[in-house]
Design a protein around this motif. Sequence first.
Motif, PDB file in Angstrom:
ATOM      1  N   GLU A 206      42.175  32.229  40.579  1.00 45.65           N
ATOM      2  CA  GLU A 206      41.728  32.003  39.199  1.00 45.65           C
ATOM      3  C   GLU A 206      40.564  32.944  38.859  1.00 45.65           C
ATOM      4  O   GLU A 206      40.519  33.573  37.805  1.00 45.65           O
ATOM      5  CB  GLU A 206      41.280  30.534  39.076  1.00 45.65           C
ATOM      6  N   LEU A 207      39.628  33.031  39.819  1.00 51.52           N
ATOM      7  CA  LEU A 207      38.461  33.898  39.631  1.00 51.52           C
ATOM      8  C   LEU A 207      38.904  35.360  39.484  1.00 51.52           C
ATOM      9  O   LEU A 207      38.475  36.078  38.588  1.00 51.52           O
ATOM     10  CB  LEU A 207      37.530  33.730  40.838  1.00 51.52           C
ATOM     11  N   ASN A 208      39.798  35.780  40.408  1.00 51.50           N
ATOM     12  CA  ASN A 208      40.271  37.172  40.342  1.00 51.50           C
ATOM     13  C   ASN A 208      41.047  37.436  39.054  1.00 51.50           C
ATOM     14  O   ASN A 208      40.907  38.499  38.459  1.00 51.50           O
ATOM     15  CB  ASN A 208      41.150  37.491  41.555  1.00 51.50           C
ATOM     16  N   ALA A 209      41.836  36.459  38.633  1.00 55.62           N
ATOM     17  CA  ALA A 209      42.604  36.630  37.394  1.00 55.62           C
ATOM     18  C   ALA A 209      41.650  36.801  36.224  1.00 55.62           C
ATOM     19  O   ALA A 209      41.904  37.591  35.307  1.00 55.62           O
ATOM     20  CB  ALA A 209      43.511  35.420  37.172  1.00 55.62           C
ATOM     21  N   ASP A 210      40.533  36.088  36.258  1.00 56.18           N
ATOM     22  CA  ASP A 210      39.527  36.226  35.196  1.00 56.18           C
ATOM     23  C   ASP A 210      39.011  37.669  35.160  1.00 56.18           C
ATOM     24  O   ASP A 210      38.939  38.301  34.093  1.00 56.18           O
ATOM     25  CB  ASP A 210      38.372  35.248  35.474  1.00 56.18           C
ATOM     26  N   TYR A 211      38.672  38.201  36.331  1.00 62.57           N
ATOM     27  CA  TYR A 211      38.142  39.572  36.394  1.00 62.57           C
ATOM     28  C   TYR A 211      39.209  40.597  36.005  1.00 62.57           C
ATOM     29  O   TYR A 211      38.907  41.594  35.346  1.00 62.57           O
ATOM     30  CB  TYR A 211      37.589  39.863  37.795  1.00 62.57           C
ATOM     31  N   ILE A 212      40.444  40.342  36.413  1.00 63.62           N
ATOM     32  CA  ILE A 212      41.527  41.269  36.026  1.00 63.62           C
ATOM     33  C   ILE A 212      41.698  41.231  34.503  1.00 63.62           C
ATOM     34  O   ILE A 212      41.834  42.267  33.858  1.00 63.62           O
ATOM     35  CB  ILE A 212      42.846  40.913  36.757  1.00 63.62           C
ATOM     36  N   GLY A 213      41.634  40.032  33.932  1.00 62.42           N
ATOM     37  CA  GLY A 213      41.738  39.895  32.475  1.00 62.42           C
ATOM     38  C   GLY A 213      40.649  40.690  31.762  1.00 62.42           C
ATOM     39  O   GLY A 213      40.900  41.392  30.783  1.00 62.42           O
TER      40      GLY A 213
END
Length: 289
Positions: A206-213
Motif C-alpha cells: 500500500e505504501l509503495n503504491a502510494d509512492y508509485i502513484g
Amino acid sequence: MKKLLGAIEAGGTKFVCAVADENLNIIDKMTTPTLEPERTLEESIAFFKKYKIQKLGIGTFGPIDIHPESPDYGMIQNTPKIKWRGINLYKTFYEALEIPVKIDTDVNAAALGEYRHGYGIGKRSVLYITIGTGIGAGFVIEGETLYGLTHPEMGHITIKQKKDDTFKGICPTHGNCFEGLVSGPAIEARIGKRGPLISENNSVWELNADYIGQALVSYNLILSPEIILIGGGVSQQEHMFPKIREAFKRYMNGYVMHQALENLDTYIRYPKNGQDAGLVGSLELALRA
Ligand code: ADP
Ligand code: ZN
C-alpha cells in the motif's frame, strides 16, 4: 531466405539474447549472467554467430551514451557495475558481427516495443516504467524515444514520504529518491524479505503504491503520456495496480482532465508484452537499425 533479427535485453543481472524472424517470432533464445564483460559479450556474440542475423537491436542498462551522433555511442558510463564502465556495446557487436546495430536504454526499448507491438498501438506517446532492481522509465513520442543531454533518469525523482515512514532509502546517491524507496532491493531492505516472499496483506504494498502513484502524477504532469505501462519484477504484484490507480487519482485530485484518465484501468496497466517488453522493444530497435 528469411531475414533474421537479433536482440539483446542487457540487464543488470542477465543478458537475454534472442533471434527472431521479421515478424518478431522468436526462433531461439539464450540467457547469460551479467558478470565479467568479456565472458558475457563473447557468449552473446557466439550465440548470434550461429545464425545469419542481418541487424541487431540492444536495449540496455545504463547509464549509457545513446546519442546517435556521439563518438561514444553505445558506451556504458558510470554504472555501479564497475567492470562495465567504458564498455562500448555498439562497437563490440558492430565489429564482431559486421551488421547494423541500434542501441537504446532498456526502458526506452520497452516503451518502443509497447508503442509498436503492445498497448501503445494507435497512441502518439507511451511511458514505460520498470520497477525491478532499479527504477527507470522510457518515453516514446511519435515513434521516437526520448533523449536529451543524456537519457532521462526518472527513477531518481523526489517522493514525499508519509509522516510515519522513517525508512532512509537505499539509493547510493540520494537515499530516499523514488528508486531508493520503492525498487525491489528497497522493499527487501525495508522488510527483510525478497519481494516475491512478502504476503499480499503486508502494508508495504500500500505504501509503495502510494509512492508509485505520486511518481506517476509527476510523470503525467511533465510528459502528458497517453498511456503508462508498469513492468519489471515488482510489477508482477498484480494486486498493487488498483492501489496505484487509487493513489494516482488522489494525488492528481482532478487537476488534469481527459477522457483517458476517466478509466485508469486502461491508462495505468501491466504491459501487453509483460516481462518480454524489453526484448520485443530490442527487436523493434533491430528493425530500425
Ligand atoms: P532487473 O531489474 O534486474 O532487470 P527484474 O525486473 O526482474 O530484474 O527485477 C528484479 C527485482 O524485482 C528484485 O529485487 C526482485 O526481488 C523483485 N521481484 C521479482 N519478482 C517479484 C515479485 N513477483 N514480487 C515482488 N518483487 C519481485
Ligand atoms: Zn536516486
